[in-house]
Every structure is written in C-alpha cells, then in structure tokens.
Design an enzyme around this catalytic site. Structure first.
Site, mmCIF file in Angstrom:
data_model
loop_
_atom_site.group_PDB
_atom_site.id
_atom_site.type_symbol
_atom_site.label_atom_id
_atom_site.label_comp_id
_atom_site.label_asym_id
_atom_site.label_seq_id
_atom_site.Cartn_x
_atom_site.Cartn_y
_atom_site.Cartn_z
ATOM 1 N N GLU A 73 -142.814 16.231 1.921
ATOM 2 C CA GLU A 73 -141.258 16.413 2.167
ATOM 3 C C GLU A 73 -141.129 17.941 1.362
ATOM 4 O OE1 GLU A 73 -138.710 15.712 2.800
ATOM 5 O OE2 GLU A 73 -138.786 12.955 2.919
ATOM 6 N N ASN A 133 -134.560 12.620 -5.603
ATOM 7 C CA ASN A 133 -135.099 12.845 -4.163
ATOM 8 C C ASN A 133 -135.050 14.571 -4.025
ATOM 9 O OD1 ASN A 133 -136.039 11.530 -1.482
ATOM 10 N ND2 ASN A 133 -134.549 12.026 -0.463
ATOM 11 N N ARG A 190 -134.515 6.854 -7.841
ATOM 12 C CA ARG A 190 -135.525 7.747 -8.005
ATOM 13 C C ARG A 190 -135.152 9.488 -7.481
ATOM 14 N NH1 ARG A 190 -138.329 10.305 -4.556
ATOM 15 N NH2 ARG A 190 -138.640 9.175 -2.105
ATOM 16 N N ASP A 198 -133.030 14.282 7.998
ATOM 17 C CA ASP A 198 -133.701 14.808 6.447
ATOM 18 C C ASP A 198 -133.698 15.987 5.770
ATOM 19 O OD1 ASP A 198 -135.338 14.124 4.631
ATOM 20 O OD2 ASP A 198 -136.839 12.594 5.946
ATOM 21 N N ASN A 249 -130.346 14.019 0.613
ATOM 22 C CA ASN A 249 -131.444 14.707 1.303
ATOM 23 C C ASN A 249 -130.719 16.277 1.844
ATOM 24 O OD1 ASN A 249 -134.262 14.009 2.159
ATOM 25 N ND2 ASN A 249 -133.660 12.731 3.156
#
Length: 300
Positions: A16, A101, A99, A207, A157
């Site tokens: 990522e 991101n 969490r 994404d 995202n």
C-alpha cells in the site's frame, strides 16, 4: 505508448501507500499487515526495509526527519535509524476493532488519515454482508492536535487534494464510492461531502488515489485490475489496463514526476482467489504523458 513494469518483486502481503519524496528522490511504500516500510530509488534499486510494531495503514515523511506512521494503535513519530515509534495520539483507543488506514499530507503540512474496521475479511457484498461503519477521518495538525473530520466510514482510502487545495477527495472502499469535500486549506476543515465517482457498476472498487498536475484523479481499482483517471467533474477520462488484479494504490514519482508507481497485494480477500503470479509487487507505469504533483512533508 505506455509500459508497465514490475519494478520490485516485493512479496508484499498487503502492499500500500506508494510515496515519492522529492527531497530524497526515493520511493517509499508499506506492507500493511506485515508491519513493514520499504524504500527504493526511482528505478527500483537500493531497496531498504524498516519495521514497525503493528499493522501500518500509511506514512508520511516529516520535515524534521523521520516519519509519521498511522498504526493500528494510533498516530506515531517514527525513527528510521532506531526503528522505534513515539505515540502522538490514538483517537480510537477505545475502539479495539478499528485501525488506521490510508493517509496523506495537505499543502499546509497536516496529515489526514482515516480508520477502518477489522471485519473486512468478513465482508461479502454479493451475499448482502456489510462491513462495520466504525471508521472515521482525522486530521493531525502541525502542533500535534487531532481533529475528527467525518465518521460513519467503513474503510478509509485515497485522500488527495485538487491542485488549488479547494477539494479533498476521499474513498470509502467498501461503499465503492469516491467522495469530494470542500476543503479549507487554512483551517483544515471540510464540508459539503458529495459523491464524486462510483464503482458500483464496475468489477472491483476504488482504493488508493492521487491527483495529477492537471487536476485529474487517478485511482487503483482493487480486484478490478485497472487504473482509472477521472476528470475534475467526475467524468471517467481514461482506463489503464493492468497485468494483475489486486492493485491497491498509485502515486506519481521519479525525477520528472511522470512515472506512476503502483502497489499490489499478494493475499486474496473477499473470497476472491489468487490466480495471478503477482505476490505483492511494486510496479511502475511509464509513458502516460502526464505528471504528478510533489507530495508535501508533515510539518510537525
């Protein structure tokens, strides 16, 4: 004519967050669930690896040295030499099932990052299952203060800004929607969230994303094997086919900011089998004919 090349056979579990740092002339990226940071030169050489204590969602380079890392347990300063973290804030310390991101830095040096629920592997849209909407979007200011910008998010995202700083783009991946907010660059405040683009009629979903120098938005279509470019009015402008299906994020870089770096993941999700040879690599796309914008560093 475009060329897509596997630059680093990184074996990332969940690659990522490609990040080109202009000052260093190096590309950084992360392996979220392996709790790793990697970096290399523009051509994929001189690979360096660093480790963090827990899952990492995103990172940004600091003006004062080191980095900001968005981990499962909050936002931290990171020392590359010692490979240690120092907590800044954990706005969801009472939410063990979330969490941090994806995140990026605005042009006043704030780090904007969102959270997501850990139930993503149980999400199956075809069976009517929906992820938990326990995520939120936060801004870490230069003085270390944290502001909650929005909530009710399933998977944060792709935060990125228009060249004039007036629009913040942001994706809720499990909703398959990319949103736009009016953004106040002086205060970091957002308002007027609206739908910018939808992936609900596409294979895959949005994404990670970035904005080029012409103000067009590029996004990785995870599980869809394509990169999409949207005009500022939300019109689909360009589709770039990709040799693997599970691409996760995009970022322009290289000496002339004209190479599109792409991360991928090596693990299957949502019941989608892993049929391709890619096991989580770093790719580079050449010859797109457009350039990106320099990524700012965190100013705190």
């Amino acid at each position: 004519m475009t060329e897509t090349r596997l630059l680093v056979d990184a074996n990332n579990h969940l690659g990522e967050g490609p990040l080109w740092d202009v000052a260093e002339q190096r590309l950084y990226w992360i392996d979220s669930t392996a709790a790793e940071i990697a970096s290399c030169r523009a051509d994929g050489s001189d690979i360096r690896r660093y480790f963090v204590p827990t899952h990492i969602g995103s990172m940004a380079i600091r003006e004062q040295g080191g980095a900001i890392v968005a981990l499962a347990n909050g936002l931290h300063f990171y020392d590359f030499d010692a490979q240690t973290v120092r907590l800044i804030a954990d706005p969801e310390r009472d939410e063990p099932e979330t969490r941090f991101n994806d995140g990026k830095v605005d042009r006043r040096g704030r780090f904007v990052a969102g959270t997501m629920a850990y139930d993503h592997d149980r999400y199956d849209a075809d069976r009517g299952q929906r992820p938990t909407r326990s995520g939120a979007l936060y801004s870490l200011d230069r003085d270390g203060s944290v502001t909650r910008l929005d909530g009710g998010i399933s998977c944060s995202n792709g935060p990125c800004w228009s060249p004039d700083n007036r629009t913040l783009y942001f994706t809720d991946t499990y909703d398959r929607i990319m949103y736009a907010y009016d953004y106040d660059i002086e205060t970091g405040a957002v308002k007027n969230r609206r739908e910018f683009a939808s992936a609900r009629q596409m294979a895959g979903t949005f994404d990670g994303a970035t904005v080029d120098s012409e103000g067009f938005v590029w996004t990785a279509l995870v599980f869809g094997g394509r990169i999409l470019r949207f005009a500022p009015d939300g019109r689909l402008d360009r589709v770039v086919p990709f040799p693997v299906r599970n691409l996760t994020s995009v970022m322009f870089g290289g000496p002339d900011l004209d190479v599109l770096y792409v991360t991928t993941m090596g693990r299957p999700m949502w019941g989608i089998p892993q049929k391709e040879k890619d096991k989580g690599g770093l790719f580079a796309v050449y010859g797109l004919g457009v350039k990106g914008l320099p990524e700012p560093r965190y100013a705190g």
